[in-house]
Scaffold this active site. Structure first.
Site, PDB file in Angstrom:
ATOM      1  N   ARG A  70     -55.682   9.551  -2.632  1.00 48.35           N
ATOM      2  CA  ARG A  70     -57.038   9.465  -3.170  1.00 48.35           C
ATOM      3  C   ARG A  70     -57.202   8.556  -4.377  1.00 48.35           C
ATOM      4  NH1 ARG A  70     -57.905  15.820  -2.506  1.00 48.35           N
ATOM      5  NH2 ARG A  70     -55.946  15.625  -3.611  1.00 48.35           N
ATOM      6  N   ARG A  88     -61.528   8.589   4.074  1.00 46.98           N
ATOM      7  CA  ARG A  88     -61.622  10.052   4.109  1.00 46.98           C
ATOM      8  C   ARG A  88     -63.070  10.552   4.212  1.00 46.98           C
ATOM      9  NH1 ARG A  88     -60.491  13.987   4.353  1.00 46.98           N
ATOM     10  NH2 ARG A  88     -59.479  15.149   2.684  1.00 46.98           N
ATOM     11  N   TYR A 101     -45.125  28.269   2.643  1.00 53.40           N
ATOM     12  CA  TYR A 101     -46.532  28.168   3.069  1.00 53.40           C
ATOM     13  C   TYR A 101     -46.828  29.151   4.202  1.00 53.40           C
ATOM     14  CZ  TYR A 101     -47.537  24.066   0.213  1.00 53.40           C
ATOM     15  OH  TYR A 101     -47.749  23.219  -0.843  1.00 53.40           O
TER      16      TYR A 101
HETATM   17  C1  LIG Z   1     -46.158  20.197  -0.570  1.00 55.16           C
HETATM   18  C2  LIG Z   1     -46.544  19.066   0.347  1.00 55.16           C
HETATM   19  C3  LIG Z   1     -47.696  19.013   1.183  1.00 55.16           C
HETATM   20  N1  LIG Z   1     -47.660  17.786   1.835  1.00 55.16           N
HETATM   21  C4  LIG Z   1     -46.566  17.076   1.442  1.00 55.16           C
HETATM   22  C5  LIG Z   1     -45.836  17.871   0.534  1.00 55.16           C
HETATM   23  C6  LIG Z   1     -44.529  17.482  -0.084  1.00 55.16           C
HETATM   24  C7  LIG Z   1     -44.715  16.525  -1.200  1.00 55.16           C
HETATM   25  C8  LIG Z   1     -45.211  17.162  -2.472  1.00 55.16           C
HETATM   26  O1  LIG Z   1     -44.513  18.028  -3.012  1.00 55.16           O
HETATM   27  O2  LIG Z   1     -46.300  16.784  -2.917  1.00 55.16           O
HETATM   28  C9  LIG Z   1     -46.106  15.763   1.916  1.00 55.16           C
HETATM   29  C10 LIG Z   1     -47.097  14.693   2.110  1.00 55.16           C
HETATM   30  N2  LIG Z   1     -48.464  14.797   2.273  1.00 55.16           N
HETATM   31  C11 LIG Z   1     -49.001  13.572   2.453  1.00 55.16           C
HETATM   32  C12 LIG Z   1     -47.940  12.611   2.453  1.00 55.16           C
HETATM   33  C13 LIG Z   1     -48.209  11.161   2.793  1.00 55.16           C
HETATM   34  C14 LIG Z   1     -47.303  10.128   2.479  1.00 55.16           C
HETATM   35  C15 LIG Z   1     -47.322   9.663   1.026  1.00 55.16           C
HETATM   36  O3  LIG Z   1     -48.127   8.753   0.709  1.00 55.16           O
HETATM   37  O4  LIG Z   1     -46.514  10.161   0.232  1.00 55.16           O
HETATM   38  C16 LIG Z   1     -46.757  13.310   2.216  1.00 55.16           C
HETATM   39  C17 LIG Z   1     -45.342  12.788   2.078  1.00 55.16           C
HETATM   40  C18 LIG Z   1     -50.422  13.256   2.650  1.00 55.16           C
HETATM   41  C19 LIG Z   1     -51.398  14.137   1.977  1.00 55.16           C
HETATM   42  N3  LIG Z   1     -51.506  15.499   2.120  1.00 55.16           N
HETATM   43  C20 LIG Z   1     -52.560  15.969   1.379  1.00 55.16           C
HETATM   44  C21 LIG Z   1     -53.164  14.864   0.714  1.00 55.16           C
HETATM   45  C22 LIG Z   1     -54.362  14.971  -0.239  1.00 55.16           C
HETATM   46  C23 LIG Z   1     -55.463  14.044  -0.034  1.00 55.16           C
HETATM   47  C24 LIG Z   1     -56.395  14.283   1.113  1.00 55.16           C
HETATM   48  O5  LIG Z   1     -56.743  15.448   1.404  1.00 55.16           O
HETATM   49  O6  LIG Z   1     -56.805  13.270   1.671  1.00 55.16           O
HETATM   50  C25 LIG Z   1     -52.442  13.707   1.101  1.00 55.16           C
HETATM   51  C26 LIG Z   1     -52.714  12.263   0.736  1.00 55.16           C
HETATM   52  C27 LIG Z   1     -53.001  17.396   1.355  1.00 55.16           C
HETATM   53  C28 LIG Z   1     -51.951  18.316   0.898  1.00 55.16           C
HETATM   54  N4  LIG Z   1     -50.878  18.711   1.661  1.00 55.16           N
HETATM   55  C29 LIG Z   1     -50.043  19.517   0.884  1.00 55.16           C
HETATM   56  C30 LIG Z   1     -50.614  19.628  -0.409  1.00 55.16           C
HETATM   57  C31 LIG Z   1     -50.042  20.417  -1.555  1.00 55.16           C
HETATM   58  C32 LIG Z   1     -51.813  18.866  -0.398  1.00 55.16           C
HETATM   59  C33 LIG Z   1     -52.743  18.587  -1.587  1.00 55.16           C
HETATM   60  C34 LIG Z   1     -54.039  19.270  -1.588  1.00 55.16           C
HETATM   61  C35 LIG Z   1     -55.070  18.451  -2.392  1.00 55.16           C
HETATM   62  O7  LIG Z   1     -54.739  17.927  -3.462  1.00 55.16           O
HETATM   63  O8  LIG Z   1     -56.192  18.304  -1.900  1.00 55.16           O
HETATM   64  C36 LIG Z   1     -48.750  20.053   1.364  1.00 55.16           C
END
Ligand SMILES: Cc1c2[nH]c(c1CCC(=O)O)Cc1[nH]c(c(CCC(=O)O)c1C)Cc1[nH]c(c(CCC(=O)O)c1C)Cc1[nH]c(c(C)c1CCC(=O)O)C2
Length: 359
Positions: free
Chosen positions: A34, A43, A154
């Site tokens: 973002r 998005r 989770y």
């Molecule tokens: C714990 C975890 C998740 N997902 C992931 C982890 C491990 C990495 C870390 O510790 O941060 C891994 C992940 N998630 C995403 C990536 C994409 C690749 C990259 O650019 O790194 C990767 C590697 C996309 C995403 N996954 C997510 C986003 C947030 C943006 C969106 O919703 O478009 C992205 C870019 C959603 C997500 N998914 C998850 C979380 C905690 C969130 C955030 C919620 C929020 O802030 O809205 C679970």
């Protein structure tokens, strides 16, 4: 290394293998996200999971930070929860919260119902995206999966958690159920990562983001054997294997022992201390505090150089943040960091203050 007509920059892979590099390689966890106005615009019309399911769009999003920031590796755009759906558990990704399960996993029946999946059948779009990227990217592609503890947390908690109360309680009260769950998750993720490597990912990262909530003894007893098994299954494929979690200063030695070839470090542990803990047979990746990106450029540059001096002291170092890029980060700050990392002379001896200067 070439992709058709494009020469592939392989300093990231060389550093993973602890080979000499011309420049310190750099990429950022959550480098597609973002903070980038173009991502936010996409998005507006697509959910995150919709982006993941459209190979052409997913490949475009994966590539955006390579073109905009000049990073030395791309990371597949996906989420650690994507294969959880393929194992039979439904969830949603809630903005500013994270993954939320429709029905948390609590009972013997819940664990029994979890099923293995064939990546080509259940998640064909992931592999199609990887194949497309592997043919066209000017840098190596990193595939990834969630680590078994983080996925289990989770599933069991039903969403993000502060203390992992239910997860750790299952570990202690129902070791049989816990071990059955770990076995299923680690096996499924190892198959998934193998498929990603076979489709063209040059390296893979296991995001066990929340495993640092465990004591060293608990990690050894309840998680390490499964991580070790995953890494041993994947090792023959020859791709670098990165293992990462936050708050894991005390676990870094365990990660190296478990068979990671690259150990990810968060910002709490200085890289020279991390190096002492992991020894010289693995590479290190990290570890600028993502909040430093909110500092004025001069202060940010000092922080970047401090990280580089400690990290580049020994061969096998990849610059990264200590955790993901925060959504309100300024893109220009990330561009600056890449420039400074690439301007740093990796072989110049680090400048240490003399004892007199420290006194
Ligand atoms: C714990 C975890 C998740 N997902 C992931 C982890 C491990 C990495 C870390 O510790 O941060 C891994 C992940 N998630 C995403 C990536 C994409 C690749 C990259 O650019 O790194 C990767 C590697 C996309 C995403 N996954 C997510 C986003 C947030 C943006 C969106 O919703 O478009 C992205 C870019 C959603 C997500 N998914 C998850 C979380 C905690 C969130 C955030 C919620 C929020 O802030 O809205 C679970």
């Amino acid at each position: 290394m070439r992709n058709g007509d494009v020469a592939v920059n392989n300093r990231f892979l060389r550093a993973c293998r602890r080979e000499p590099v011309d420049r310190v390689p750099v990429w950022f966890m959550r480098q597609a996200g973002r903070y980038d106005p173009e991502y936010r615009q996409i998005r507006e019309t697509h959910t995150l999971l919709e982006i993941c399911r459209e190979p052409e769009l997913c490949a475009r999003v994966t590539r955006m930070p390579v073109d905009k920031l000049g990073v030395d590796a791309a990371i597949l755009f996906s989420d650690i929860m994507v294969p959880v759906g393929a194992m039979g558990m439904s969830f949603s990704l809630q903005e500013n919260v994270g993954p939320v399960m429709d029905r948390p996993l609590r009972t013997d029946e819940d664990v029994a119902r979890l099923h293995a999946f064939h990546p080509e059948e259940a998640l064909p779009y992931v592999l199609e995206t990887i194949r497309h990227l592997a043919d066209t990217l000017p840098v190596p592609l990193i595939g990834f999966a969630g680590g078994p503890f983080t996925l289990a947390s989770y599933m069991i908690e039903g969403g993000p958690s502060r203390d992992y109360l239910r997860t750790k309680t299952m570990m202690l009260a129902r070791p049989d159920l816990w071990h059955a769950l770990m076995a299923k998750l680690s096996e499924a993720m190892s198959i998934y990562l193998r498929a990603q490597i076979e489709a063209g990912a040059s390296a893979v990262q296991i995001f066990d983001s929340w495993v640092g909530s465990l004591s060293v003894q608990a990690f050894r007893a309840h998680v390490k054997p499964y991580v070790q098994r995953m890494l041993a299954d994947l090792a023959p494929l020859g791709a670098p294997l990165i293992y990462f979690g936050v708050h894991t200063g005390e676990l870094l030695r365990e990660f190296a022992e478990a068979g990671a070839t690259v150990v990810g470090v968060d910002w709490r542990t200085p890289l020279d201390r991390a190096r002492q803990r992991v020894g010289s047979s693995v590479a290190l990746q990290g570890n600028l505090d993502p909040v430093c990106l909110f500092a004025p450029p001069e202060a940010l540059q000092r922080e970047v150089e401090a990280v580089l001096r400690l990290g580049a002291e020994s061969p096998g170092y990849i610059f990264n943040l200590g955790h993901g890029v925060k959504p309100t980060t300024d893109l220009a700050q990330l561009q600056r960091v890449v420039e400074w990392v690439h301007a740093f002379e990796p072989h110049s001896p680090a400048v240490h203050p003399t004892k007199e200067e420290l006194a």
